[in-house]
Design an enzyme around this catalytic site. Structure first.
Site, PDB file in Angstrom:
ATOM      1  N   TYR A 187      42.785  21.889  57.323  1.00 45.02           N
ATOM      2  CA  TYR A 187      41.370  22.019  57.666  1.00 45.02           C
ATOM      3  C   TYR A 187      40.880  23.459  57.792  1.00 45.02           C
ATOM      4  O   TYR A 187      39.688  23.686  57.996  1.00 45.02           O
ATOM      5  CB  TYR A 187      41.080  21.273  58.976  1.00 45.02           C
ATOM      6  CG  TYR A 187      41.440  19.811  58.890  1.00 45.02           C
ATOM      7  CD1 TYR A 187      40.696  18.938  58.105  1.00 45.02           C
ATOM      8  CD2 TYR A 187      42.543  19.297  59.567  1.00 45.02           C
ATOM      9  CE1 TYR A 187      41.027  17.590  58.005  1.00 45.02           C
ATOM     10  CE2 TYR A 187      42.881  17.955  59.478  1.00 45.02           C
ATOM     11  CZ  TYR A 187      42.125  17.113  58.697  1.00 45.02           C
ATOM     12  OH  TYR A 187      42.460  15.789  58.596  1.00 45.02           O
ATOM     13  N   HIS A 230      33.592  15.905  53.911  1.00 47.77           N
ATOM     14  CA  HIS A 230      34.987  15.994  54.351  1.00 47.77           C
ATOM     15  C   HIS A 230      35.468  17.401  54.042  1.00 47.77           C
ATOM     16  O   HIS A 230      35.295  17.891  52.915  1.00 47.77           O
ATOM     17  CB  HIS A 230      35.854  14.967  53.625  1.00 47.77           C
ATOM     18  CG  HIS A 230      35.477  13.567  53.971  1.00 47.77           C
ATOM     19  ND1 HIS A 230      35.864  12.960  55.144  1.00 47.77           N
ATOM     20  CD2 HIS A 230      34.709  12.669  53.315  1.00 47.77           C
ATOM     21  CE1 HIS A 230      35.366  11.740  55.185  1.00 47.77           C
ATOM     22  NE2 HIS A 230      34.643  11.549  54.089  1.00 47.77           N
TER      23      HIS A 230
END
Length: 153
Positions: A24, A102
């Site tokens: 991430y 996302h």
């Protein structure tokens, strides 16, 4: 009065920057909010920024977006992407153009993450651009405003 984009973040996104940075990145949720506000300002939009680990709070926020006549929703449903029919139903019920974001490319990840229920109700899906995906989603919302598109989703 400026148009408002609701930016809604799902579970564990409060841990951005420390949770799995190899997946991430190192940007924090505060960095995401700063990016969203700057990008929205460029387009004359306002942002209502929200994160919750609670499915019901996310649904309530979607209902609020509808009640307050938000122009668009940018949502990163995170783990709720894969199984929450309730969040999907709330997105549909809002009747607001919704952009699903996302940070990672969910299609290149393990099989359980490769399908999002929420995508069926999204105007567009952006995956794999890191936090810049939020900016791209706001750009998409602004493009709808500029062309005065009358679609619901």
């Amino acid at each position: 009065m400026a148009k408002t984009v609701y930016v809604i973040n799902g579970p564990n996104l409060n841990l951005l920057g420390v949770r799995q940075p190899e997946v991430y990145g190192r940007a924090t949720l505060a960095d995401v909010e700063k990016l969203c506000r700057a990008r929205a300002k460029r387009h004359g939009l306002e942002v209502d920024f929200f994160q919750s680990n609670s499915e019901s709070a996310i649904i309530d926020k979607l209902h609020e977006a509808r009640a307050k006549k938000a122009f668009a929703v940018v949502i990163n449903p995170a783990g709720y992407s894969y199984y929450s029919v309730a969040v999907l139903d709330a997105v549909i019920a809002c009747e607001i153009p919704t952009f699903e974001v996302h940070i990672s490319n969910i299609h290149a990840r393990e099989p359980l993450r490769q399908h999002s229920l929420i995508s069926a109700a999204a105007r567009a899906v952006i995956a794999g651009y890191g936090i810049e995906g939020y900016g791209l989603a706001i750009d998409g919302a602004a493009a709808l405003l500029a062309t005065d598109t009358k679609t619901k989703r």
